[in-house]
Design a protein around this motif. Structure first.
Motif, PDB file in Angstrom:
ATOM      1  N   LEU A  52      17.214  39.490  38.560  1.00 20.82           N
ATOM      2  CA  LEU A  52      17.371  39.452  37.114  1.00 20.82           C
ATOM      3  C   LEU A  52      16.022  39.028  36.558  1.00 20.82           C
ATOM      4  O   LEU A  52      15.576  37.902  36.809  1.00 20.82           O
ATOM      5  CB  LEU A  52      18.461  38.466  36.690  1.00 20.82           C
ATOM      6  CG  LEU A  52      18.668  38.326  35.183  1.00 20.82           C
ATOM      7  CD1 LEU A  52      19.150  39.650  34.579  1.00 20.82           C
ATOM      8  CD2 LEU A  52      19.655  37.211  34.880  1.00 20.82           C
ATOM      9  N   ALA A  53      15.368  39.938  35.876  1.00 26.65           N
ATOM     10  CA  ALA A  53      14.034  39.663  35.329  1.00 26.65           C
ATOM     11  C   ALA A  53      13.081  39.169  36.425  1.00 26.65           C
ATOM     12  O   ALA A  53      12.386  38.185  36.266  1.00 26.65           O
ATOM     13  CB  ALA A  53      14.109  38.656  34.194  1.00 26.65           C
ATOM     14  N   ARG A  54      13.122  39.854  37.557  1.00 28.55           N
ATOM     15  CA  ARG A  54      12.267  39.570  38.722  1.00 28.55           C
ATOM     16  C   ARG A  54      12.563  38.236  39.386  1.00 28.55           C
ATOM     17  O   ARG A  54      11.748  37.728  40.151  1.00 28.55           O
ATOM     18  CB  ARG A  54      10.791  39.680  38.353  1.00 28.55           C
ATOM     19  CG  ARG A  54      10.404  41.084  37.919  1.00 28.55           C
ATOM     20  CD  ARG A  54       8.982  41.165  37.548  1.00 28.55           C
ATOM     21  NE  ARG A  54       8.784  40.341  36.355  1.00 28.55           N
ATOM     22  CZ  ARG A  54       7.695  40.337  35.628  1.00 28.55           C
ATOM     23  NH1 ARG A  54       6.687  41.076  35.971  1.00 28.55           N
ATOM     24  NH2 ARG A  54       7.610  39.591  34.559  1.00 28.55           N
ATOM     25  N   THR A  55      13.715  37.662  39.107  1.00 36.31           N
ATOM     26  CA  THR A  55      14.123  36.396  39.714  1.00 36.31           C
ATOM     27  C   THR A  55      15.358  36.645  40.579  1.00 36.31           C
ATOM     28  O   THR A  55      16.327  37.232  40.100  1.00 36.31           O
ATOM     29  CB  THR A  55      14.471  35.360  38.622  1.00 36.31           C
ATOM     30  OG1 THR A  55      13.324  35.147  37.813  1.00 36.31           O
ATOM     31  CG2 THR A  55      14.923  34.054  39.222  1.00 36.31           C
ATOM     32  N   GLY A  56      15.324  36.189  41.822  1.00 38.25           N
ATOM     33  CA  GLY A  56      16.475  36.335  42.698  1.00 38.25           C
ATOM     34  C   GLY A  56      17.639  35.491  42.196  1.00 38.25           C
ATOM     35  O   GLY A  56      17.482  34.300  41.935  1.00 38.25           O
ATOM     36  N   VAL A  57      18.797  36.123  42.045  1.00 29.72           N
ATOM     37  CA  VAL A  57      20.002  35.432  41.582  1.00 29.72           C
ATOM     38  C   VAL A  57      21.204  35.944  42.375  1.00 29.72           C
ATOM     39  O   VAL A  57      21.136  36.984  43.019  1.00 29.72           O
ATOM     40  CB  VAL A  57      20.270  35.647  40.068  1.00 29.72           C
ATOM     41  CG1 VAL A  57      19.114  35.130  39.221  1.00 29.72           C
ATOM     42  CG2 VAL A  57      20.579  37.099  39.755  1.00 29.72           C
ATOM     43  N   VAL A  58      22.289  35.199  42.280  1.00 30.88           N
ATOM     44  CA  VAL A  58      23.592  35.701  42.690  1.00 30.88           C
ATOM     45  C   VAL A  58      24.345  35.897  41.386  1.00 30.88           C
ATOM     46  O   VAL A  58      24.511  34.960  40.599  1.00 30.88           O
ATOM     47  CB  VAL A  58      24.329  34.722  43.622  1.00 30.88           C
ATOM     48  CG1 VAL A  58      25.718  35.268  43.964  1.00 30.88           C
ATOM     49  CG2 VAL A  58      23.531  34.459  44.891  1.00 30.88           C
ATOM     50  N   LEU A  59      24.762  37.122  41.141  1.00 31.77           N
ATOM     51  CA  LEU A  59      25.463  37.468  39.909  1.00 31.77           C
ATOM     52  C   LEU A  59      26.949  37.596  40.225  1.00 31.77           C
ATOM     53  O   LEU A  59      27.329  38.297  41.167  1.00 31.77           O
ATOM     54  CB  LEU A  59      24.918  38.785  39.353  1.00 31.77           C
ATOM     55  CG  LEU A  59      25.368  39.200  37.962  1.00 31.77           C
ATOM     56  CD1 LEU A  59      24.942  38.180  36.910  1.00 31.77           C
ATOM     57  CD2 LEU A  59      24.798  40.577  37.626  1.00 31.77           C
ATOM     58  N   VAL A  60      27.776  36.894  39.446  1.00 32.83           N
ATOM     59  CA  VAL A  60      29.218  36.894  39.665  1.00 32.83           C
ATOM     60  C   VAL A  60      29.902  37.339  38.376  1.00 32.83           C
ATOM     61  O   VAL A  60      29.687  36.740  37.315  1.00 32.83           O
ATOM     62  CB  VAL A  60      29.727  35.485  40.050  1.00 32.83           C
ATOM     63  CG1 VAL A  60      31.224  35.517  40.326  1.00 32.83           C
ATOM     64  CG2 VAL A  60      28.959  34.928  41.243  1.00 32.83           C
ATOM     65  N   ALA A  61      30.703  38.396  38.462  1.00 35.39           N
ATOM     66  CA  ALA A  61      31.468  38.858  37.300  1.00 35.39           C
ATOM     67  C   ALA A  61      32.739  38.016  37.203  1.00 35.39           C
ATOM     68  O   ALA A  61      33.472  37.880  38.174  1.00 35.39           O
ATOM     69  CB  ALA A  61      31.808  40.330  37.433  1.00 35.39           C
ATOM     70  N   VAL A  62      32.978  37.438  36.029  1.00 36.12           N
ATOM     71  CA  VAL A  62      34.178  36.649  35.770  1.00 36.12           C
ATOM     72  C   VAL A  62      34.901  37.277  34.575  1.00 36.12           C
ATOM     73  O   VAL A  62      34.396  38.204  33.954  1.00 36.12           O
ATOM     74  CB  VAL A  62      33.833  35.158  35.516  1.00 36.12           C
ATOM     75  CG1 VAL A  62      33.223  34.527  36.768  1.00 36.12           C
ATOM     76  CG2 VAL A  62      32.878  34.991  34.343  1.00 36.12           C
ATOM     77  N   GLU A  63      36.074  36.770  34.254  1.00 37.51           N
ATOM     78  CA  GLU A  63      36.902  37.381  33.208  1.00 37.51           C
ATOM     79  C   GLU A  63      36.187  37.540  31.871  1.00 37.51           C
ATOM     80  O   GLU A  63      36.317  38.553  31.210  1.00 37.51           O
ATOM     81  CB  GLU A  63      38.186  36.578  33.000  1.00 37.51           C
ATOM     82  CG  GLU A  63      39.193  36.755  34.110  1.00 37.51           C
ATOM     83  CD  GLU A  63      39.674  38.190  34.290  1.00 37.51           C
ATOM     84  OE1 GLU A  63      39.821  38.915  33.289  1.00 37.51           O
ATOM     85  OE2 GLU A  63      39.892  38.586  35.447  1.00 37.51           O
ATOM     86  N   ASP A  64      35.426  36.542  31.470  1.00 29.60           N
ATOM     87  CA  ASP A  64      34.811  36.593  30.140  1.00 29.60           C
ATOM     88  C   ASP A  64      33.313  36.867  30.159  1.00 29.60           C
ATOM     89  O   ASP A  64      32.638  36.690  29.161  1.00 29.60           O
ATOM     90  CB  ASP A  64      35.095  35.299  29.375  1.00 29.60           C
ATOM     91  CG  ASP A  64      34.493  34.076  30.046  1.00 29.60           C
ATOM     92  OD1 ASP A  64      34.117  34.155  31.239  1.00 29.60           O
ATOM     93  OD2 ASP A  64      34.381  33.021  29.393  1.00 29.60           O
ATOM     94  N   GLY A  65      32.773  37.288  31.299  1.00 35.90           N
ATOM     95  CA  GLY A  65      31.342  37.559  31.370  1.00 35.90           C
ATOM     96  C   GLY A  65      30.813  37.441  32.789  1.00 35.90           C
ATOM     97  O   GLY A  65      31.379  38.007  33.721  1.00 35.90           O
ATOM     98  N   PHE A  66      29.747  36.654  32.916  1.00 35.97           N
ATOM     99  CA  PHE A  66      29.063  36.542  34.201  1.00 35.97           C
ATOM    100  C   PHE A  66      28.597  35.114  34.433  1.00 35.97           C
ATOM    101  O   PHE A  66      28.246  34.403  33.499  1.00 35.97           O
ATOM    102  CB  PHE A  66      27.830  37.458  34.231  1.00 35.97           C
ATOM    103  CG  PHE A  66      28.165  38.894  34.068  1.00 35.97           C
ATOM    104  CD1 PHE A  66      28.424  39.695  35.170  1.00 35.97           C
ATOM    105  CD2 PHE A  66      28.254  39.456  32.803  1.00 35.97           C
ATOM    106  CE1 PHE A  66      28.760  41.032  35.005  1.00 35.97           C
ATOM    107  CE2 PHE A  66      28.586  40.783  32.629  1.00 35.97           C
ATOM    108  CZ  PHE A  66      28.841  41.580  33.734  1.00 35.97           C
TER     109      PHE A  66
END
Length: 194
Positions: A155-169
């Motif tokens: 995300l914007a050249r930064t390593g992340v763990v992205l988790v989708a949740v009910e109302d967003g991330f």
């Protein structure tokens, strides 16, 4: 809540007021969930130990790539064929580690407390996907990356763990990159504020 009772300061504590101001319009909500427990667990996914760990946690270790399983206040994220991230409430690391080690019963299992390594940023609201799409190459359409899905990505050249949740991330970002990610999210969300 950016600070806890014992005086710790979260990696994005300085952004609480700016996140609140950016969230005032309702189309986007930015926040931090500080001090969550994060345990990195490695085990043979087909082993009896992996099954026992799931039973001990009350949440099975996901067997499918990019899946999140939840229960009892815990989330277990699939990070790789033999790697998971157990996310729980603040202060739960010791007890969860003991449960996992006891369930391993001498089999080869690794459990490492990485709680201090990350913080969790929230990107929610009807324009959350639009904001993240500015800096993430994943297809974030709900049909492809809806609630219960996770991915290690940039995300914007930064390593992340992205988790989708009910109302967003939830964006799990290393503490050392939290300020950068917070600034980027604030900038990327400008056009979606009320």
């Amino acid at each position: 809540m950016a600070e806890s009772v014992i005086g710790r300061r979260s990696p994005a504590a300085a952004y609480a007021a700016r996140f609140a101001a950016a969230s005032a319009g309702g189309a986007i909500r930015l926040a931090e969930i500080p001090f969550l427990t994060h345990l990195n667990v490695r085990a043979d996914p087909g082993s009896p130990a992996a099954e026992r760990i799931g039973v001990a946690l009350g949440v099975p270790l996901p067997a499918e790539p990019g899946v999140v399983t939840e229960g009892g206040g815990l989330s277990v994220l699939w990070l790789g064929p033999d790697e998971w991230l157990v996310v729980g409430p603040d202060g739960a690391a010791r007890e969860l580690t003991e449960r996992i080690r006891d369930a391993a019963a001498g089999e080869h299992v690794s459990v490492v407390d990485v709680s201090a390594q990350r913080t969790t940023l929230v990107v929610a609201g009807e324009r959350a996907r639009d904001v993240l799409a500015h800096g993430c190459a994943l297809d974030l359409h709900p049909r492809e990356f809806g609630p219960g899905r996770c991915a290690q990505t940039l995300l914007a050249r930064t390593g992340v763990v992205l988790v989708a949740v009910e109302d967003g991330f939830h964006v799990l970002v290393r503490s050392s990159f939290a300020a950068y990610a917070a600034e980027w999210l604030l900038d990327a969300s400008v056009e979606y504020r009320g």
